[in-house]
Design a protein around this motif. Structure first.
Motif, PDB file in Angstrom:
ATOM      1  N   ILE A 105       0.905  -1.204  -0.095  1.00 28.85           N
ATOM      2  CA  ILE A 105      -0.020   0.125   0.036  1.00 28.85           C
ATOM      3  C   ILE A 105       1.020   0.994  -0.079  1.00 28.85           C
ATOM      4  N   ALA A 106       0.636   2.120  -0.890  1.00 29.39           N
ATOM      5  CA  ALA A 106       1.317   3.554  -0.846  1.00 29.39           C
ATOM      6  C   ALA A 106       0.596   4.763  -1.191  1.00 29.39           C
ATOM      7  N   SER A 107       0.771   5.768  -0.504  1.00 29.96           N
ATOM      8  CA  SER A 107       0.052   7.087  -0.907  1.00 29.96           C
ATOM      9  C   SER A 107       0.705   7.837  -1.951  1.00 29.96           C
ATOM     10  N   MET A 108       0.124   8.230  -2.836  1.00 30.83           N
ATOM     11  CA  MET A 108       0.481   9.297  -4.136  1.00 30.83           C
ATOM     12  C   MET A 108       0.415  10.553  -3.891  1.00 30.83           C
ATOM     13  N   PRO A 109       1.631  11.337  -3.915  1.00 32.74           N
ATOM     14  CA  PRO A 109       1.389  12.932  -3.832  1.00 32.74           C
ATOM     15  C   PRO A 109       0.235  13.386  -4.604  1.00 32.74           C
ATOM     16  N   MET A 110       0.042  12.982  -5.950  1.00 33.37           N
ATOM     17  CA  MET A 110      -1.152  13.340  -6.728  1.00 33.37           C
ATOM     18  C   MET A 110      -1.501  12.193  -7.436  1.00 33.37           C
ATOM     19  N   ALA A 111      -3.045  11.990  -8.050  1.00 29.28           N
ATOM     20  CA  ALA A 111      -3.417  10.953  -8.466  1.00 29.28           C
ATOM     21  C   ALA A 111      -2.352  10.638  -9.766  1.00 29.28           C
ATOM     22  N   LYS A 112      -1.929   9.433 -10.179  1.00 30.11           N
ATOM     23  CA  LYS A 112      -0.954   9.044 -11.412  1.00 30.11           C
ATOM     24  C   LYS A 112       0.455   9.068 -11.048  1.00 30.11           C
ATOM     25  N   GLU A 113       0.835   9.913 -10.025  1.00 33.12           N
ATOM     26  CA  GLU A 113       2.223   9.988  -9.583  1.00 33.12           C
ATOM     27  C   GLU A 113       2.989   8.774  -8.879  1.00 33.12           C
ATOM     28  N   ILE A 114       3.997   8.612  -9.174  1.00 32.50           N
ATOM     29  CA  ILE A 114       4.630   7.497  -8.348  1.00 32.50           C
ATOM     30  C   ILE A 114       4.822   7.748  -6.987  1.00 32.50           C
ATOM     31  N   PRO A 115       4.437   6.714  -6.190  1.00 30.86           N
ATOM     32  CA  PRO A 115       4.685   7.105  -4.734  1.00 30.86           C
ATOM     33  C   PRO A 115       6.213   7.396  -4.354  1.00 30.86           C
ATOM     34  N   ASN A 116       6.394   7.902  -3.313  1.00 31.74           N
ATOM     35  CA  ASN A 116       7.819   8.363  -2.531  1.00 31.74           C
ATOM     36  C   ASN A 116       8.493   6.781  -2.577  1.00 31.74           C
ATOM     37  N   LEU A 152      -2.800   2.082  -4.495  1.00 28.06           N
ATOM     38  CA  LEU A 152      -2.622   3.268  -4.314  1.00 28.06           C
ATOM     39  C   LEU A 152      -3.784   4.240  -3.811  1.00 28.06           C
ATOM     40  N   PHE A 153      -3.260   5.259  -3.258  1.00 28.64           N
ATOM     41  CA  PHE A 153      -4.365   6.265  -2.913  1.00 28.64           C
ATOM     42  C   PHE A 153      -3.820   7.695  -2.919  1.00 28.64           C
ATOM     43  N   ALA A 154      -4.622   8.735  -3.395  1.00 31.00           N
ATOM     44  CA  ALA A 154      -4.109   9.850  -3.373  1.00 31.00           C
ATOM     45  C   ALA A 154      -5.510  10.755  -2.577  1.00 31.00           C
ATOM     46  N   ARG A 155      -5.006  11.590  -1.726  1.00 22.76           N
ATOM     47  CA  ARG A 155      -5.988  12.700  -1.057  1.00 22.76           C
ATOM     48  C   ARG A 155      -6.561  13.665  -2.013  1.00 22.76           C
ATOM     49  N   GLU A 164      -9.083  11.160  -3.374  1.00 20.62           N
ATOM     50  CA  GLU A 164      -9.404  11.742  -4.866  1.00 20.62           C
ATOM     51  C   GLU A 164      -9.424  10.459  -5.697  1.00 20.62           C
ATOM     52  N   GLU A 165      -8.284   9.579  -5.629  1.00 21.47           N
ATOM     53  CA  GLU A 165      -8.427   8.329  -6.455  1.00 21.47           C
ATOM     54  C   GLU A 165      -7.880   7.294  -5.787  1.00 21.47           C
ATOM     55  N   VAL A 166      -8.202   5.908  -6.007  1.00 22.74           N
ATOM     56  CA  VAL A 166      -7.841   4.728  -5.410  1.00 22.74           C
ATOM     57  C   VAL A 166      -7.409   4.069  -6.433  1.00 22.74           C
ATOM     58  N   ALA A 167      -6.157   3.279  -6.705  1.00 24.91           N
ATOM     59  CA  ALA A 167      -5.749   2.734  -7.995  1.00 24.91           C
ATOM     60  C   ALA A 167      -4.742   1.283  -7.745  1.00 24.91           C
ATOM     61  N   ILE A 168      -4.529   0.716  -8.710  1.00 22.33           N
ATOM     62  CA  ILE A 168      -3.964  -0.485  -8.610  1.00 22.33           C
ATOM     63  C   ILE A 168      -2.820   0.200  -9.661  1.00 22.33           C
ATOM     64  N   TYR A 181      -0.960   1.025 -14.781  1.00 25.26           N
ATOM     65  CA  TYR A 181      -1.724   1.979 -13.694  1.00 25.26           C
ATOM     66  C   TYR A 181      -3.317   2.115 -14.101  1.00 25.26           C
ATOM     67  N   GLU A 182      -4.067   1.727 -13.155  1.00 24.79           N
ATOM     68  CA  GLU A 182      -5.486   1.885 -13.320  1.00 24.79           C
ATOM     69  C   GLU A 182      -6.293   2.151 -12.239  1.00 24.79           C
ATOM     70  N   PRO A 183      -7.353   2.882 -12.156  1.00 19.42           N
ATOM     71  CA  PRO A 183      -8.336   3.432 -11.241  1.00 19.42           C
ATOM     72  C   PRO A 183      -8.928   2.040 -10.790  1.00 19.42           C
ATOM     73  N   VAL A 184      -9.128   1.668  -9.514  1.00 13.98           N
ATOM     74  CA  VAL A 184      -9.896   0.808  -9.016  1.00 13.98           C
ATOM     75  C   VAL A 184     -11.252   0.400  -9.663  1.00 13.98           C
ATOM     76  N   ASP A 185     -11.937   1.524  -9.864  1.00  9.21           N
ATOM     77  CA  ASP A 185     -13.316   1.385 -10.359  1.00  9.21           C
ATOM     78  C   ASP A 185     -13.135   0.846 -11.715  1.00  9.21           C
ATOM     79  N   SER A 186     -12.101   1.451 -12.597  1.00 10.72           N
ATOM     80  CA  SER A 186     -12.015   1.067 -13.852  1.00 10.72           C
ATOM     81  C   SER A 186     -11.447  -0.562 -14.011  1.00 10.72           C
ATOM     82  N   PHE A 187     -10.511  -0.793 -13.232  1.00  9.66           N
ATOM     83  CA  PHE A 187      -9.989  -2.192 -13.056  1.00  9.66           C
ATOM     84  C   PHE A 187     -10.897  -3.134 -12.725  1.00  9.66           C
ATOM     85  N   LEU A 188     -12.068  -2.987 -11.774  1.00  6.35           N
ATOM     86  CA  LEU A 188     -13.108  -3.804 -11.543  1.00  6.35           C
ATOM     87  C   LEU A 188     -14.047  -4.218 -12.689  1.00  6.35           C
ATOM     88  N   ALA A 189     -14.045  -3.388 -13.633  1.00  6.21           N
ATOM     89  CA  ALA A 189     -14.889  -3.553 -14.767  1.00  6.21           C
ATOM     90  C   ALA A 189     -14.191  -4.721 -15.790  1.00  6.21           C
TER      91      ALA A 189
END
Length: 240
Positions: A105-116, A152-155, A164-168, A181-189
């Motif tokens: 699990i990791a937090s992203m600075p912003m959506a789609k950015e690589i976590p620290n 991944l998650f971004a506040r 703002e976004e939760v992703a794989i 990289y794909e948001p979870v709601d899209s990945f679930l589809a």
């Protein structure tokens, strides 16, 4: 490669697991924000810093709890399988004896950015070495094994306490780019549709006669208090 990679992830990370992680992330983020806001009496800067720390630790614990509920195994002593290096964050493995998935699990600075980058994630992405594009020298065959994946998650910077976004995401072995990289709601589809309930068997005579017949001229429903008032009116009233 994307299709094969997604298929591998979907084999080992169930739809229900991702839905529960998605729900957990939103709930814990809001709980962290409200707890600091309501109970610590800090100024805005200190409160924001504490919320960030509390949010990650609470999501980290929720992440382990949800993964264990869905059969994930915490890496023994934090050792990355087949690499002999250690992670100091909880990584959960799915897959049994076959090549599977190590989920972090990791937090992203912003959506789609690589976590620290930290020591644990740097160790984890070593598993993805065989996924990294390279020259085909003809005498080397990549042997697929466990894949390191991040939840991944971004506040949401505009709405305190919100995500703002939760992703794989799958990061390459050099920790420079996402291989997937794909948001979870899209990945679930991408999962197979859930089959609906089977229709009830039809009655051979259903076309000839309905199962329930309404009485002709059926009166509209009247509440008891209306019926009582009508009876009173007919009898001339109680008399004032």
């Amino acid at each position: 490669m994307d299709d094969d990679l997604k298929s591998h992830l979907m084999t080992h990370l169930s739809r229900d697991l991702l839905i529960d992680l998605y729900d957990m992330a939103g709930a814990q983020a809001l709980k962290a924000f409200e707890g600091v806001r309501d109970h610590f009496g800090l100024d805005e800067k200190r409160a924001r810093e504490l919320v960030g720390q509390a949010r990650f630790r609470m999501l980290e614990k929720g992440f382990v709890d949800v993964c264990q509920l869905h059969g994930g195994q915490l890496l023994p002593d934090g050792v990355i399988p087949g690499r002999g290096v250690r992670a100091f964050q909880p990584f959960m493995r799915f897959g049994g004896e076959a090549p599977g998935v190590v989920l972090g699990i990791a937090s992203m600075p912003m959506a789609k950015e690589i976590p620290n980058k930290n020591q644990s994630r740097s160790a984890g992405v070593l598993l993805n070495d065989f996924l990294t594009p390279r020259l085909d020298l003809g005498d080397v065959t990549a042997k697929p094994g466990d894949i390191f994946v991040l939840f991944l998650f971004a506040r949401d910077r505009g709405r305190p306490g919100m995500i703002e976004e939760v992703a794989i995401g799958v990061i390459d072995a050099e920790y420079k780019a996402y291989l997937l990289y794909e948001p979870v709601d899209s990945f679930l589809a991408g999962y197979a549709p859930i089959p609906g309930p089977e229709p009830a068997p039809e009655d051979p005579g259903a076309d000839s006669a309905p199962l329930v017949r309404l009485r002709p001229g059926r009166n509209a429903f009247k509440p008891p208090e209306i019926l009582e008032q009508e009876k009173t009116d007919k009898s001339g009233g109680d008399g004032a």
